[in-house]
Write a protein that holds these residues in place. Structure first.
Motif, PDB file in Angstrom:
ATOM      1  N   THR A 148       0.846  -1.202   0.000  1.00 52.18           N
ATOM      2  CA  THR A 148       0.000   0.000   0.000  1.00 52.18           C
ATOM      3  C   THR A 148       0.875   1.244   0.000  1.00 52.18           C
ATOM      4  OG1 THR A 148      -1.760  -1.167   1.166  1.00 52.18           O
ATOM      5  CG2 THR A 148      -1.823   1.243   1.240  1.00 52.18           C
ATOM      6  N   ILE A 149       1.857   1.281   0.902  1.00 50.92           N
ATOM      7  CA  ILE A 149       2.745   2.443   0.979  1.00 50.92           C
ATOM      8  C   ILE A 149       3.592   2.562  -0.280  1.00 50.92           C
ATOM      9  CG2 ILE A 149       4.752   3.381   2.189  1.00 50.92           C
ATOM     10  CD1 ILE A 149       3.466   2.436   4.805  1.00 50.92           C
ATOM     11  N   SER A 150       4.111   1.443  -0.783  1.00 56.35           N
ATOM     12  CA  SER A 150       4.963   1.515  -1.973  1.00 56.35           C
ATOM     13  C   SER A 150       4.186   2.036  -3.179  1.00 56.35           C
ATOM     14  CB  SER A 150       5.607   0.165  -2.283  1.00 56.35           C
ATOM     15  OG  SER A 150       4.657  -0.806  -2.627  1.00 56.35           O
ATOM     16  N   THR A 151       2.946   1.616  -3.317  1.00 54.04           N
ATOM     17  CA  THR A 151       2.117   2.099  -4.430  1.00 54.04           C
ATOM     18  C   THR A 151       1.820   3.586  -4.273  1.00 54.04           C
ATOM     19  OG1 THR A 151       1.138  -0.084  -4.734  1.00 54.04           O
ATOM     20  CG2 THR A 151      -0.070   1.777  -5.653  1.00 54.04           C
ATOM     21  N   GLU A 152       1.465   3.997  -3.055  1.00 52.86           N
ATOM     22  CA  GLU A 152       1.182   5.419  -2.813  1.00 52.86           C
ATOM     23  C   GLU A 152       2.407   6.283  -3.102  1.00 52.86           C
ATOM     24  OE1 GLU A 152      -0.180   5.482   1.258  1.00 52.86           O
ATOM     25  OE2 GLU A 152      -2.171   4.711   0.711  1.00 52.86           O
ATOM     26  N   LEU A 153       3.579   5.841  -2.645  1.00 51.23           N
ATOM     27  CA  LEU A 153       4.807   6.602  -2.899  1.00 51.23           C
ATOM     28  C   LEU A 153       5.100   6.689  -4.394  1.00 51.23           C
ATOM     29  CD1 LEU A 153       7.078   5.253  -0.030  1.00 51.23           C
ATOM     30  CD2 LEU A 153       6.232   7.593  -0.264  1.00 51.23           C
ATOM     31  N   ALA A 154       4.978   5.569  -5.097  1.00 54.27           N
ATOM     32  CA  ALA A 154       5.265   5.569  -6.536  1.00 54.27           C
ATOM     33  C   ALA A 154       4.298   6.467  -7.292  1.00 54.27           C
ATOM     34  CB  ALA A 154       5.211   4.148  -7.084  1.00 54.27           C
ATOM     35  N   LEU A 155       3.023   6.415  -6.932  1.00 53.04           N
ATOM     36  CA  LEU A 155       2.038   7.278  -7.609  1.00 53.04           C
ATOM     37  C   LEU A 155       2.298   8.754  -7.350  1.00 53.04           C
ATOM     38  CD1 LEU A 155      -1.211   5.179  -7.051  1.00 53.04           C
ATOM     39  CD2 LEU A 155       0.002   5.556  -9.227  1.00 53.04           C
ATOM     40  N   ALA A 156       2.836   9.065  -6.181  1.00 53.90           N
ATOM     41  CA  ALA A 156       3.152  10.455  -5.839  1.00 53.90           C
ATOM     42  C   ALA A 156       4.568  10.849  -6.279  1.00 53.90           C
ATOM     43  CB  ALA A 156       3.012  10.665  -4.328  1.00 53.90           C
ATOM     44  N   ARG A 157       5.253   9.944  -6.938  1.00 48.79           N
ATOM     45  CA  ARG A 157       6.632  10.136  -7.413  1.00 48.79           C
ATOM     46  C   ARG A 157       7.566  10.487  -6.248  1.00 48.79           C
ATOM     47  NH1 ARG A 157       8.869  10.322 -12.657  1.00 48.79           N
ATOM     48  NH2 ARG A 157      10.834  11.417 -12.704  1.00 48.79           N
ATOM     49  N   LEU A 183      11.850  -4.710 -18.132  1.00 52.06           N
ATOM     50  CA  LEU A 183      11.377  -3.402 -17.654  1.00 52.06           C
ATOM     51  C   LEU A 183      10.083  -3.589 -16.857  1.00 52.06           C
ATOM     52  CD1 LEU A 183      12.143  -1.117 -20.738  1.00 52.06           C
ATOM     53  CD2 LEU A 183      13.400  -1.242 -18.580  1.00 52.06           C
ATOM     54  N   ARG A 184      10.171  -4.492 -15.883  1.00 51.75           N
ATOM     55  CA  ARG A 184       9.011  -4.835 -15.048  1.00 51.75           C
ATOM     56  C   ARG A 184       9.522  -5.193 -13.648  1.00 51.75           C
ATOM     57  NH1 ARG A 184       3.860  -6.464 -16.464  1.00 51.75           N
ATOM     58  NH2 ARG A 184       2.818  -7.773 -14.933  1.00 51.75           N
ATOM     59  N   TYR A 185       9.130  -4.395 -12.665  1.00 45.48           N
ATOM     60  CA  TYR A 185       9.627  -4.548 -11.299  1.00 45.48           C
ATOM     61  C   TYR A 185       8.495  -4.715 -10.305  1.00 45.48           C
ATOM     62  CZ  TYR A 185      14.157  -3.009 -12.993  1.00 45.48           C
ATOM     63  OH  TYR A 185      15.339  -2.929 -13.664  1.00 45.48           O
ATOM     64  N   THR A 186       8.720  -5.537  -9.283  1.00 43.61           N
ATOM     65  CA  THR A 186       7.784  -5.612  -8.164  1.00 43.61           C
ATOM     66  C   THR A 186       8.254  -4.716  -7.022  1.00 43.61           C
ATOM     67  OG1 THR A 186       8.891  -7.589  -7.324  1.00 43.61           O
ATOM     68  CG2 THR A 186       6.925  -7.911  -8.713  1.00 43.61           C
ATOM     69  N   ASP A 187       9.512  -4.274  -7.056  1.00 48.25           N
ATOM     70  CA  ASP A 187      10.016  -3.311  -6.076  1.00 48.25           C
ATOM     71  C   ASP A 187       9.889  -1.904  -6.656  1.00 48.25           C
ATOM     72  OD1 ASP A 187      10.636  -5.329  -4.334  1.00 48.25           O
ATOM     73  OD2 ASP A 187      12.781  -5.305  -4.753  1.00 48.25           O
ATOM     74  N   PRO A 188       9.441  -0.949  -5.826  1.00 51.86           N
ATOM     75  CA  PRO A 188       9.185   0.406  -6.309  1.00 51.86           C
ATOM     76  C   PRO A 188      10.461   1.203  -6.585  1.00 51.86           C
ATOM     77  CG  PRO A 188       8.825   0.275  -3.951  1.00 51.86           C
ATOM     78  CD  PRO A 188       9.106  -1.123  -4.418  1.00 51.86           C
ATOM     79  N   PRO A 189      10.332   2.315  -7.302  1.00 49.58           N
ATOM     80  CA  PRO A 189      11.487   3.142  -7.657  1.00 49.58           C
ATOM     81  C   PRO A 189      11.951   4.030  -6.511  1.00 49.58           C
ATOM     82  CG  PRO A 189       9.502   4.146  -8.499  1.00 49.58           C
ATOM     83  CD  PRO A 189       9.094   2.842  -7.891  1.00 49.58           C
ATOM     84  N   GLY A 190      13.098   4.649  -6.725  1.00 46.18           N
ATOM     85  CA  GLY A 190      13.640   5.590  -5.752  1.00 46.18           C
ATOM     86  C   GLY A 190      14.675   6.498  -6.377  1.00 46.18           C
ATOM     87  N   HIS A 191      15.263   7.343  -5.535  1.00 43.37           N
ATOM     88  CA  HIS A 191      16.377   8.177  -5.982  1.00 43.37           C
ATOM     89  C   HIS A 191      17.550   7.261  -6.352  1.00 43.37           C
ATOM     90  CE1 HIS A 191      14.534  11.145  -3.037  1.00 43.37           C
ATOM     91  NE2 HIS A 191      14.525  11.814  -4.175  1.00 43.37           N
TER      92      HIS A 191
END
Length: 186
Positions: A53-62, A87-95
């Motif tokens: 839930t948190i990872s999706t929210e963070l990714a959507l908010a960039r 080009l398909r990840y289950t772990d979210p992006p970051g800096h």
């Protein structure tokens, strides 16, 4: 106290966002927002699983999955060669800086023999749905400008689909079983 490490020694030279995060009492490592979970007695930290839930929210908010700060122009993805190829990840992006720090801070990534705790152990995480659970033989850090986040309702998690990478760096394990943090560009 000679020979003993203070918890802060493990995290010197961190990017500012990671440095500002709360720390794990045992190891002194920053606690990423994606490792904070609701528990019966309130919030708990589980470094073996990602709070989808948190990872999706963070990714959507960039926002960075590791420090929670806003991501600027460039976005980084860290995973195995298969994820980079597809080009398909289950772990979210970051800096890029935070993901680079994770290469040496996260024991699961940094040590070839470090394995995910079994789900039946206290504090042991579950392997994300859609993941094969095998540790990659090397890690690939891909940097891009944009990505899409798609929620997979049947599994209850998101996948992250980066645009083609502008730069790619590979990290392999050395003879001592530690990840060599000097990247090889490809």
């Amino acid at each position: 106290m000679s020979g003993q490490r203070r918890p802060d020694d493990a995290v010197s030279g961190l990017p500012a966002g990671l440095s500002a995060r709360p720390r794990d009492a045992r190891r002194g490592l920053p606690i990423p927002p994606v490792n904070v979970h609701d528990g019966p007695d309130g919030l708990r930290v589980d470094s073996t699983t990602i709070n989808t839930t948190i990872s999706t929210e963070l990714a959507l908010a960039r926002r960075c999955s590791l420090c929670g700060g806003p991501m600027g122009y460039w976005v980084a993805f860290l995973g195995g060669p298969g994820a980079a190829e597809l080009l398909r990840y289950t772990d979210p992006p970051g800096h890029a800086e935070c993901m680079t720090a994770a290469l040496s801070l996260c024991p699961h990534i940094a040590l070839a023999r470090h394995r995910r705790a079994r789900a039946d152990r206290p504090g042991g995480g579950m392997i994300p749905p859609g993941s094969h659970g095998e540790k990659p033989e090397k890690y690939v850090l891909g940097i891009t400008r944009s990505y899409r986040t798609e929620f997979v309702p049947s599994h209850g998690f998101s996948v992250y689909l980066p645009a083609p990478f502008k730069s790619v760096h590979e990290y392999e394990y050395g003879p001592d079983g530690r990840l060599v943090t000097t990247p090889r560009a490809r």
